[in-house]
Design a protein around this motif. Structure first.
Motif, PDB file in Angstrom:
ATOM      1  N   LEU A   1     121.601  58.646 122.469  1.00 17.96           N
ATOM      2  CA  LEU A   1     122.528  59.749 122.256  1.00 17.96           C
ATOM      3  C   LEU A   1     122.167  60.980 123.071  1.00 17.96           C
ATOM      4  O   LEU A   1     123.044  61.682 123.568  1.00 17.96           O
ATOM      5  CB  LEU A   1     122.581  60.104 120.766  1.00 17.96           C
ATOM      6  N   SER A   2     120.851  61.254 123.187  1.00 18.96           N
ATOM      7  CA  SER A   2     120.421  62.396 123.993  1.00 18.96           C
ATOM      8  C   SER A   2     118.948  62.268 124.338  1.00 18.96           C
ATOM      9  O   SER A   2     118.195  61.577 123.667  1.00 18.96           O
ATOM     10  CB  SER A   2     120.665  63.718 123.248  1.00 18.96           C
ATOM     11  N   VAL A   3     118.563  62.929 125.414  1.00 21.40           N
ATOM     12  CA  VAL A   3     117.171  62.990 125.853  1.00 21.40           C
ATOM     13  C   VAL A   3     116.851  64.460 126.080  1.00 21.40           C
ATOM     14  O   VAL A   3     117.560  65.150 126.815  1.00 21.40           O
ATOM     15  CB  VAL A   3     116.947  62.187 127.160  1.00 21.40           C
ATOM     16  N   LYS A   4     115.777  64.915 125.423  1.00 23.43           N
ATOM     17  CA  LYS A   4     115.366  66.314 125.546  1.00 23.43           C
ATOM     18  C   LYS A   4     113.844  66.329 125.663  1.00 23.43           C
ATOM     19  O   LYS A   4     113.152  66.158 124.666  1.00 23.43           O
ATOM     20  CB  LYS A   4     115.839  67.099 124.323  1.00 23.43           C
ATOM     21  N   GLY A   5     113.331  66.482 126.880  1.00 24.43           N
ATOM     22  CA  GLY A   5     111.884  66.416 127.087  1.00 24.43           C
ATOM     23  C   GLY A   5     111.372  65.033 126.743  1.00 24.43           C
ATOM     24  O   GLY A   5     111.837  64.034 127.282  1.00 24.43           O
ATOM     25  N   ARG A   6     110.433  64.993 125.801  1.00 25.45           N
ATOM     26  CA  ARG A   6     109.859  63.708 125.383  1.00 25.45           C
ATOM     27  C   ARG A   6     110.533  63.157 124.132  1.00 25.45           C
ATOM     28  O   ARG A   6     110.082  62.189 123.547  1.00 25.45           O
ATOM     29  CB  ARG A   6     108.365  63.883 125.133  1.00 25.45           C
ATOM     30  N   GLN A   7     111.616  63.801 123.696  1.00 24.86           N
ATOM     31  CA  GLN A   7     112.322  63.366 122.488  1.00 24.86           C
ATOM     32  C   GLN A   7     113.625  62.656 122.868  1.00 24.86           C
ATOM     33  O   GLN A   7     114.390  63.137 123.708  1.00 24.86           O
ATOM     34  CB  GLN A   7     112.638  64.572 121.607  1.00 24.86           C
ATOM     35  N   ILE A   8     113.831  61.503 122.249  1.00 32.48           N
ATOM     36  CA  ILE A   8     115.043  60.725 122.490  1.00 32.48           C
ATOM     37  C   ILE A   8     115.724  60.493 121.146  1.00 32.48           C
ATOM     38  O   ILE A   8     115.086  60.072 120.184  1.00 32.48           O
ATOM     39  CB  ILE A   8     114.719  59.360 123.136  1.00 32.48           C
TER      40      ILE A   8
END
Length: 64
Positions: free
Chosen positions: A10-17
């Motif tokens: 759904l989304s990728v933000k830095g090291r968080q998916i």
């Protein structure tokens, strides 16, 4: 994942998916921390059951 399950990023933000899951209604889905907690509680319940059974066996009439 096979023909009945689908994983979507759904989304990728830095090291968080963030992912989305599509699974059949009859397939339970648990977050890891809940699964681990349930597994720990089940293990503790089994230990208590074993201890209770051993204590009951000690009280059984006719035991030498």
């Amino acid at each position: 994942m096979g023909d009945t399950m689908k994983i979507t990023v759904l989304s990728v933000k830095g090291r968080q998916i963030k992912i989305g899951l599509e699974v059949p209604e009859d397939v339970p889905v648990y977050r890891e921390e809940l699964y681990v907690k349930v597994k720990e509680q089940n293990s503790l319940a089994l230990q208590t059951l074993e201890n209770d059974l051993m204590a009951a066996a000690e009280l059984w009439p006719g035991k030498k």
